[in-house]
Design a protein around this motif. Sequence first.
Motif, mmCIF file in Angstrom:
data_model
loop_
_atom_site.group_PDB
_atom_site.id
_atom_site.type_symbol
_atom_site.label_atom_id
_atom_site.label_comp_id
_atom_site.label_asym_id
_atom_site.label_seq_id
_atom_site.Cartn_x
_atom_site.Cartn_y
_atom_site.Cartn_z
ATOM 1 N N ASP A 8 0.831 -1.199 0.000
ATOM 2 C CA ASP A 8 0.000 0.000 0.000
ATOM 3 C C ASP A 8 0.868 1.252 0.000
ATOM 4 O OD1 ASP A 8 -2.564 1.206 -0.004
ATOM 5 O OD2 ASP A 8 -2.486 1.528 2.151
ATOM 6 N N GLU A 9 1.935 1.228 0.791
ATOM 7 C CA GLU A 9 2.833 2.376 0.883
ATOM 8 C C GLU A 9 3.539 2.644 -0.444
ATOM 9 O OE1 GLU A 9 6.861 3.775 3.366
ATOM 10 O OE2 GLU A 9 5.835 1.898 3.864
ATOM 11 N N MET A 10 3.885 1.581 -1.167
ATOM 12 C CA MET A 10 4.661 1.768 -2.393
ATOM 13 C C MET A 10 3.787 2.087 -3.608
ATOM 14 S SD MET A 10 5.935 -2.162 -3.106
ATOM 15 C CE MET A 10 6.946 -1.757 -4.525
ATOM 16 N N GLY A 11 2.471 2.174 -3.435
ATOM 17 C CA GLY A 11 1.618 2.651 -4.505
ATOM 18 C C GLY A 11 0.994 1.590 -5.382
ATOM 19 N N VAL A 12 0.959 0.333 -4.926
ATOM 20 C CA VAL A 12 0.259 -0.707 -5.683
ATOM 21 C C VAL A 12 -1.227 -0.368 -5.725
ATOM 22 C CG1 VAL A 12 -0.492 -3.119 -5.554
ATOM 23 C CG2 VAL A 12 1.920 -2.550 -5.269
ATOM 24 N N ASP A 13 -1.860 -0.505 -6.900
ATOM 25 C CA ASP A 13 -3.258 -0.086 -7.058
ATOM 26 C C ASP A 13 -4.240 -1.075 -6.447
ATOM 27 O OD1 ASP A 13 -2.983 2.328 -8.978
ATOM 28 O OD2 ASP A 13 -1.762 0.781 -9.913
ATOM 29 N N ILE A 14 -4.005 -2.365 -6.652
ATOM 30 C CA ILE A 14 -4.900 -3.405 -6.135
ATOM 31 C C ILE A 14 -4.076 -4.456 -5.415
ATOM 32 C CG2 ILE A 14 -6.591 -5.210 -6.710
ATOM 33 C CD1 ILE A 14 -6.301 -2.952 -9.420
ATOM 34 N N PHE A 62 3.505 4.124 -21.206
ATOM 35 C CA PHE A 62 2.462 3.946 -20.202
ATOM 36 C C PHE A 62 2.937 4.526 -18.878
ATOM 37 C CE2 PHE A 62 2.603 0.090 -22.953
ATOM 38 C CZ PHE A 62 1.536 0.428 -23.765
ATOM 39 N N GLU A 63 2.009 4.677 -17.956
ATOM 40 C CA GLU A 63 2.325 5.179 -16.622
ATOM 41 C C GLU A 63 1.845 4.184 -15.581
ATOM 42 O OE1 GLU A 63 0.467 8.927 -16.109
ATOM 43 O OE2 GLU A 63 1.613 9.946 -17.679
ATOM 44 N N CYS A 64 2.591 4.082 -14.468
ATOM 45 C CA CYS A 64 2.115 3.315 -13.313
ATOM 46 C C CYS A 64 2.539 4.056 -12.055
ATOM 47 C CB CYS A 64 2.643 1.885 -13.320
ATOM 48 S SG CYS A 64 4.355 1.698 -12.819
ATOM 49 N N GLY A 65 1.769 3.867 -10.991
ATOM 50 C CA GLY A 65 1.980 4.669 -9.790
ATOM 51 C C GLY A 65 2.883 4.060 -8.739
ATOM 52 N N VAL A 66 3.542 2.951 -9.039
ATOM 53 C CA VAL A 66 4.398 2.306 -8.044
ATOM 54 C C VAL A 66 5.669 3.123 -7.822
ATOM 55 C CG1 VAL A 66 5.795 0.261 -7.539
ATOM 56 C CG2 VAL A 66 3.513 0.007 -8.531
ATOM 57 N N LYS A 67 6.027 3.301 -6.554
ATOM 58 C CA LYS A 67 7.263 4.021 -6.207
ATOM 59 C C LYS A 67 8.445 3.079 -6.418
ATOM 60 C CE LYS A 67 4.686 6.586 -2.694
ATOM 61 N NZ LYS A 67 4.485 6.787 -1.233
ATOM 62 N N ASN A 68 9.148 3.257 -7.533
ATOM 63 C CA ASN A 68 10.206 2.314 -7.882
ATOM 64 C C ASN A 68 11.367 2.317 -6.905
ATOM 65 O OD1 ASN A 68 10.082 4.801 -9.819
ATOM 66 N ND2 ASN A 68 12.267 4.418 -9.558
#
Length: 515
Positions: free
Chosen positions: A40-46, A261-267
């Motif tokens: 959740d902290e690292m930005g996973v959507d589901i 593409f874009e994704c919200g995960v904090k790499n």
Amino acid sequence: MTSASKDRVVIFDTTLRDGEQCPGATMTLEEKLQVADLLDEMGVDIIEAGFPIASNGDFEAVSLIAERVKNAVVAGLARAAFGDIDRAGEAVKKARRPRIHTFLSTSPVHMKHKLQKSPEEVLEMVIAQVKRARNLVDDVEWSAEDGTRTEHDFLCRCVEEAIKAGATTINIPDTVGYSAPDEYRSLFRMVRERVPNSDKAIFSVHCHNDLGMAVANSIAGVEGGARQIECTINGIGERAGNAALEEIVMAIKTRNDIFPFECGVKNEMLMRASRVVSAVTSFPVQYNKAIVGRNAFAHESGIHQDGMLKNTQTYEIMTPESVGVSKTSLVMGKHSGRNAFRDKLQTLGYSLSDNQIQDAFVRFKELADRKKEIFDEDIESLVDENLAGARDRMKVLSLLVVAGTIKEQIATLTLDIDGAHRTVQSTGNGPVDATFNAIKALAPHDAVLELYQVHAVTAGTDAQAEVSVRLTADSRTFTGKGADPDTLVASAKAYLSALNKLMARGDRLHAQAAE
């Protein structure tokens, strides 16, 4: 769906469900909560938190995760049975954003041999299961299990009816890792073109790695129109595993020129996530693993080193910092102070309390007195072991083993069991057998030893030994790891690590029975 949202790729992490189904990767409730908080902290959507109908423990884990997750959608998996779907709905009902993920096989081989149903019967089940789930939550995902081996006409019919029944996400998984990138890309294009209501749902990819193409197939599916990728940390999962989350995220971010593409995960948190999942599952990450492997940013060849000294871009296509690895390496030894040790822990991605840091520092000093050089892997090993054993009922206090060609192999072992110190002396066919017999004498059990594996954490004759042990009891597998410069002590720790997990499960079952 706006043009901007079309370029957004949703990351669906199934480490806690598909990942945990991998043999030996069972996690405790506390470990599942730790992983869920990190995702959740690292930005996973589901976050697919589990399979609620599978057991009371799985239901409890999904329910607690649903209550505490702040941002991500929390999904529970369910088969086509109404009881499964109702149980999943009950488990996720307290989530801020609940989802039921329900699936049914659609390939000829699955329908004939697994379901023993006709295509028409399967189609009716698809409609019924999606409607049932939609009555419980607004967000329903339907998966065509073994979708890549399903006849195209029937797949399109199922997808169309699932969307009509209320599915908001359609997953076409490569369940057995059979597909290839061009084939998978074309499959999504075909379905989206032929299904008249395809614009009413988001399409998802879920790829297994049986032929080593899970990540490539996942990206190809997105190129074909999918906008959700299902994956796991470190690529763990059934058989050869799933598509690796860290590889997908960095492929999109590093080659955004061809994957726009874009994704919200904090790499920057990828390495930390990899280490946490490796520690709680006792599954080591292979050294040459992409992105998070020990050698991913290591250079030994003289030619490579020369290039790196002149310009890092000669042999690195991404920076270590971009995935949470620091280029700076403090040389740690017995003269290092507490502040330097604390800094090293932060560099390695650990966030510990003062008491945990103090405990780890004491163990580090003890190790430094016995070992000439301390590597990052040594520190990771002792910290992971300390974290894993903090709540264990049994711990090694002392071990003395007599071995060799003349005398009988004898192990004298003292354990702390629930705060009481108990000692026993046992013999065996070799020092390891004697040690394990001593543990059995102090903690009787019927578990079968399935795996005993030793490897050196670093190079040198004074290297720490890292031991993996796998125990099986009542068709459940429990894996433990232990590390120590003394191989026999590491063996005892590993055996107890697995045994503690086994006994913790037994305690939970007894408590449930009493309730």
